[in-house]
Design an enzyme around this catalytic site. Structure first.
Site, PDB file in Angstrom:
ATOM      1  N   CYS A   1       0.901  -1.324   0.077  1.00  0.00           N
ATOM      2  CA  CYS A   1       0.095  -0.019  -0.195  1.00  0.00           C
ATOM      3  C   CYS A   1       0.820   1.271  -0.024  1.00  0.00           C
ATOM      4  O   CYS A   1       2.221   0.894   0.127  1.00  0.00           O
ATOM      5  CB  CYS A   1      -0.976   0.067   1.112  1.00  0.00           C
TER       6      CYS A   1
ATOM      7  N   CYS B   1       0.958   2.329  -6.799  1.00  0.00           N
ATOM      8  CA  CYS B   1       1.540   1.090  -6.566  1.00  0.00           C
ATOM      9  C   CYS B   1       1.558   0.514  -7.897  1.00  0.00           C
ATOM     10  O   CYS B   1       0.514   0.069  -8.318  1.00  0.00           O
ATOM     11  CB  CYS B   1       0.574   0.237  -5.569  1.00  0.00           C
TER      12      CYS B   1
ATOM     13  N   CYS C   1      -4.200   1.679  -3.748  1.00  0.00           N
ATOM     14  CA  CYS C   1      -3.266   2.668  -3.796  1.00  0.00           C
ATOM     15  C   CYS C   1      -3.173   3.064  -5.262  1.00  0.00           C
ATOM     16  O   CYS C   1      -2.480   4.149  -5.627  1.00  0.00           O
ATOM     17  CB  CYS C   1      -2.055   2.493  -3.287  1.00  0.00           C
TER      18      CYS C   1
END
Length: 136
Positions: A12, A90, A86
């Site tokens: 995350c 990410c 995210c």
């Protein structure tokens, strides 16, 4: 899986809430049968204390965990990569398996909300572990 002991990476943004709770659940439920990692694209200075409290309520201690920066090597060494709400922060890394879990960010949330996130993560980790065990 690339070995007898699969590795799971939870990612995350801050590596301070969702990914740490997921890693705590998987360590608790899988024991030493799975290698568990967590990381963040922009790691925080410390774990969210409300996430720590929520996990403590279910007898899982994540106080010793430290937010880690996501690296290419960590991702590349993982069999399963789970990102958590995210978005573009990410990136997708190559792995044998990739999933994105849409979860509420517990940052700044009251304990009631963090408990709901914790319980949803538990359910998803249960499913993940079952699929890992089925794949052996």
């Amino acid at each position: 899986m690339t070995s007898d002991k699969p590795s799971v990476l939870f990612v995350c943004v801050h590596n301070a809430g969702r990914s740490q709770m997921a890693a705590g659940w998987l360590r608790h439920l899988a024991g030493d049968t799975v290698e568990v990692r967590s990381a963040g694209s922009e790691p925080a200075d410390r774990i969210n204390p409300v996430a720590v409290d929520a996990m403590r309520e279910v007898s899982i201690d994540i106080t010793g965990q430290i937010p880690n920066r996501l690296t290419w090597d960590t991702a590349e060494a993982s069999d399963i990569i789970i990102t958590m709400g995210c978005g573009d922060a990410c990136p997708v890394f190559p792995g044998e398996r990739y999933e994105d879990w849409k979860l509420t960010d517990p940052a700044g949330q009251p304990i009631e909300v963090v408990r709901q996130v914790r319980d949803e993560i538990r359910s998803r980790v249960d499913e993940l572990l079952a699929s890992i065990e089925q794949g052996r």
